[in-house]
Design a protein around this motif. Structure first.
Motif, PDB file in Angstrom:
ATOM      1  N   LEU A 281      16.199  60.828 -10.921  1.00  0.00           N
ATOM      2  CA  LEU A 281      17.087  59.870  -9.904  1.00  0.00           C
ATOM      3  C   LEU A 281      17.571  58.332 -12.105  1.00  0.00           C
ATOM      4  CD1 LEU A 281      15.385  58.284  -7.376  1.00  0.00           C
ATOM      5  CD2 LEU A 281      16.972  59.779  -7.431  1.00  0.00           C
ATOM      6  N   ARG A 282      17.816  57.945 -11.572  1.00  0.00           N
ATOM      7  CA  ARG A 282      18.957  57.198 -12.910  1.00  0.00           C
ATOM      8  C   ARG A 282      19.413  58.498 -13.930  1.00  0.00           C
ATOM      9  NH1 ARG A 282      14.837  54.428 -10.401  1.00  0.00           N
ATOM     10  NH2 ARG A 282      15.080  52.264  -9.628  1.00  0.00           N
ATOM     11  N   ARG A 283      19.403  59.329 -13.830  1.00  0.00           N
ATOM     12  CA  ARG A 283      20.196  60.760 -14.892  1.00  0.00           C
ATOM     13  C   ARG A 283      21.074  61.253 -14.314  1.00  0.00           C
ATOM     14  NH1 ARG A 283      16.230  63.434 -18.578  1.00  0.00           N
ATOM     15  NH2 ARG A 283      15.984  61.404 -19.584  1.00  0.00           N
ATOM     16  N   SER A 284      22.694  61.130 -15.047  1.00  0.00           N
ATOM     17  CA  SER A 284      23.707  62.093 -14.583  1.00  0.00           C
ATOM     18  C   SER A 284      23.881  63.783 -14.156  1.00  0.00           C
ATOM     19  CB  SER A 284      24.772  61.470 -14.190  1.00  0.00           C
ATOM     20  OG  SER A 284      24.705  61.897 -16.007  1.00  0.00           O
ATOM     21  N   ILE A 285      23.955  64.131 -13.070  1.00  0.00           N
ATOM     22  CA  ILE A 285      24.403  65.060 -13.566  1.00  0.00           C
ATOM     23  C   ILE A 285      25.304  66.310 -13.107  1.00  0.00           C
ATOM     24  CG2 ILE A 285      23.734  65.464 -11.477  1.00  0.00           C
ATOM     25  CD1 ILE A 285      21.802  68.377 -11.858  1.00  0.00           C
ATOM     26  N   ILE A 286      25.674  66.803 -13.755  1.00  0.00           N
ATOM     27  CA  ILE A 286      27.627  67.014 -13.947  1.00  0.00           C
ATOM     28  C   ILE A 286      27.488  68.650 -13.248  1.00  0.00           C
ATOM     29  CG2 ILE A 286      29.888  67.724 -14.710  1.00  0.00           C
ATOM     30  CD1 ILE A 286      29.036  66.256 -16.867  1.00  0.00           C
TER      31      ILE A 286
ATOM     32  N   GLY B 252      11.528  51.036   6.525  1.00  0.00           N
ATOM     33  CA  GLY B 252       9.875  52.534   5.439  1.00  0.00           C
ATOM     34  C   GLY B 252      10.260  52.894   4.880  1.00  0.00           C
ATOM     35  N   VAL B 253      12.356  54.379   4.529  1.00  0.00           N
ATOM     36  CA  VAL B 253      11.684  55.679   4.540  1.00  0.00           C
ATOM     37  C   VAL B 253      13.245  54.516   2.617  1.00  0.00           C
ATOM     38  CG1 VAL B 253      13.339  57.345   4.279  1.00  0.00           C
ATOM     39  CG2 VAL B 253      11.849  56.630   6.053  1.00  0.00           C
ATOM     40  N   ARG B 254      12.588  55.233   1.874  1.00  0.00           N
ATOM     41  CA  ARG B 254      13.294  55.783   1.101  1.00  0.00           C
ATOM     42  C   ARG B 254      15.077  54.728   0.591  1.00  0.00           C
ATOM     43  NH1 ARG B 254      11.148  57.244  -5.528  1.00  0.00           N
ATOM     44  NH2 ARG B 254      12.644  58.887  -4.549  1.00  0.00           N
ATOM     45  N   LYS B 255      15.663  54.380   0.272  1.00  0.00           N
ATOM     46  CA  LYS B 255      17.392  54.275   0.306  1.00  0.00           C
ATOM     47  C   LYS B 255      17.793  54.144  -1.156  1.00  0.00           C
ATOM     48  CE  LYS B 255      17.683  51.836   4.231  1.00  0.00           C
ATOM     49  NZ  LYS B 255      17.182  52.743   5.590  1.00  0.00           N
ATOM     50  N   PHE B 256      19.702  55.278  -0.866  1.00  0.00           N
ATOM     51  CA  PHE B 256      19.810  55.111  -2.751  1.00  0.00           C
ATOM     52  C   PHE B 256      21.074  55.255  -2.057  1.00  0.00           C
ATOM     53  CE2 PHE B 256      16.623  58.601  -1.949  1.00  0.00           C
ATOM     54  CZ  PHE B 256      15.365  58.713  -2.985  1.00  0.00           C
ATOM     55  N   SER B 257      21.415  54.670  -3.305  1.00  0.00           N
ATOM     56  CA  SER B 257      22.761  54.507  -3.794  1.00  0.00           C
ATOM     57  C   SER B 257      23.405  55.307  -4.922  1.00  0.00           C
ATOM     58  CB  SER B 257      23.675  53.217  -3.918  1.00  0.00           C
ATOM     59  OG  SER B 257      23.039  53.041  -5.380  1.00  0.00           O
ATOM     60  N   SER B 258      24.369  56.105  -4.464  1.00  0.00           N
ATOM     61  CA  SER B 258      24.960  56.528  -5.630  1.00  0.00           C
ATOM     62  C   SER B 258      25.854  56.056  -6.422  1.00  0.00           C
ATOM     63  CB  SER B 258      25.377  58.680  -5.514  1.00  0.00           C
ATOM     64  OG  SER B 258      26.289  58.184  -4.077  1.00  0.00           O
ATOM     65  N   SER B 259      26.907  56.749  -7.645  1.00  0.00           N
ATOM     66  CA  SER B 259      27.904  56.637  -7.964  1.00  0.00           C
ATOM     67  C   SER B 259      28.447  58.503  -8.115  1.00  0.00           C
ATOM     68  CB  SER B 259      27.615  56.580  -9.446  1.00  0.00           C
ATOM     69  OG  SER B 259      29.403  56.330 -10.045  1.00  0.00           O
ATOM     70  N   LEU B 260      29.640  58.666  -7.586  1.00  0.00           N
ATOM     71  CA  LEU B 260      29.777  59.401  -7.729  1.00  0.00           C
ATOM     72  C   LEU B 260      31.475  60.269  -8.404  1.00  0.00           C
ATOM     73  CD1 LEU B 260      29.900  63.049  -5.890  1.00  0.00           C
ATOM     74  CD2 LEU B 260      30.547  61.203  -3.694  1.00  0.00           C
ATOM     75  N   ALA B 261      31.565  61.203  -8.796  1.00  0.00           N
ATOM     76  CA  ALA B 261      32.675  60.795  -9.395  1.00  0.00           C
ATOM     77  C   ALA B 261      33.456  61.776 -10.092  1.00  0.00           C
ATOM     78  CB  ALA B 261      32.521  60.238 -10.858  1.00  0.00           C
ATOM     79  N   ARG B 262      35.084  62.512  -9.880  1.00  0.00           N
ATOM     80  CA  ARG B 262      36.341  63.891 -10.043  1.00  0.00           C
ATOM     81  C   ARG B 262      36.094  62.851 -11.288  1.00  0.00           C
ATOM     82  NH1 ARG B 262      38.276  67.677 -11.475  1.00  0.00           N
ATOM     83  NH2 ARG B 262      40.393  68.142 -10.385  1.00  0.00           N
ATOM     84  N   ILE B 263      35.347  64.377 -12.616  1.00  0.00           N
ATOM     85  CA  ILE B 263      35.625  63.879 -14.064  1.00  0.00           C
ATOM     86  C   ILE B 263      37.260  65.466 -14.639  1.00  0.00           C
ATOM     87  CG2 ILE B 263      35.175  64.452 -15.752  1.00  0.00           C
ATOM     88  CD1 ILE B 263      32.226  63.821 -14.574  1.00  0.00           C
ATOM     89  N   GLN B 264      38.344  65.087 -14.436  1.00  0.00           N
ATOM     90  CA  GLN B 264      39.241  65.476 -14.929  1.00  0.00           C
ATOM     91  C   GLN B 264      39.936  65.266 -16.481  1.00  0.00           C
ATOM     92  OE1 GLN B 264      42.732  64.626 -12.033  1.00  0.00           O
ATOM     93  NE2 GLN B 264      42.729  66.805 -11.842  1.00  0.00           N
ATOM     94  N   GLU B 265      39.849  66.479 -17.332  1.00  0.00           N
ATOM     95  CA  GLU B 265      40.560  65.651 -18.638  1.00  0.00           C
ATOM     96  C   GLU B 265      40.856  64.557 -18.890  1.00  0.00           C
ATOM     97  OE1 GLU B 265      43.289  68.180 -22.169  1.00  0.00           O
ATOM     98  OE2 GLU B 265      42.303  69.272 -20.306  1.00  0.00           O
TER      99      GLU B 265
END
Length: 170
Positions: free
Chosen positions: A61-66, A113-126
């Protein structure tokens, strides 16, 4: 309660409905999103169900992954398991008439009571990036891949689809 086999002790008089309870029952089971795995149970996240090498990838969590989605595969999913707590996160793509829809879900009951998440999702192009912050829904099982999502998705328009892979970042 229909979740009695998973440990719920809630009951009601004959004829009364437990529907309101079942929507918030902490014993609601979850289904493993790995293809051909029939595991259904309470704990996908704490080691009760073993990670499948090659099918479930580690995520901090809190680390981006490609990662990449295959553009020539019509509908697919990528499954991540958070390294510390073991929460299972599913990224699914669905090809529609306007492009590719991408969702992020947390395999967990939609109960208080169950953890909730949000995310940043990206489509990466050159030379351009399409990024969207979105709410991560708690779901008990992944969608059928042919179902187009109705909300909380990133739409990658057809004109941004070129090549073999869709390079993504979460």
């Amino acid at each position: 309660c229909s979740n009695a086999m998973y440990g719920c002790k809630e009951s009601t008089a004959y004829g009364n409905k437990l529907l309101s309870h079942e929507k918030v029952c902490v014993f609601a089971p979850c289904s493993c999103p790995v293809k051909n795995c029939n595991y259904i149970g309470l704990e996908l996240r704490r080691g009760a169900h073993k990670r499948s090498p090659g099918y479930i990838f580690g995520l901090e969590l809190r680390r981006s992954i490609i990662f990449c989605l295959e553009e020539d595969v019509r509908d697919q999913m990528v499954i991540f398991q958070e390294e510390k707590e073991g929460d299972v996160i599913v990224v699914e793509s669905f090809t529609g008439s306007k492009g590719v829809y991408v969702t992020v879900s947390h395999i967990a009951p939609a109960v208080p009571g169950v953890r909730k998440f949000s995310s940043s999702l990206a489509r990466i192009q050159e030379h351009s990036t399409l990024r969207l912050g979105l709410r991560v829904k708690n779901i008990q099982k992944s969608r059928k891949l042919e179902e187009q999502p109705e909300d909380d998705f990133l739409l990658i328009p057809s004109y941004m689809l070129s090549g073999v892979h869709i390079k993504m970042e979460i």
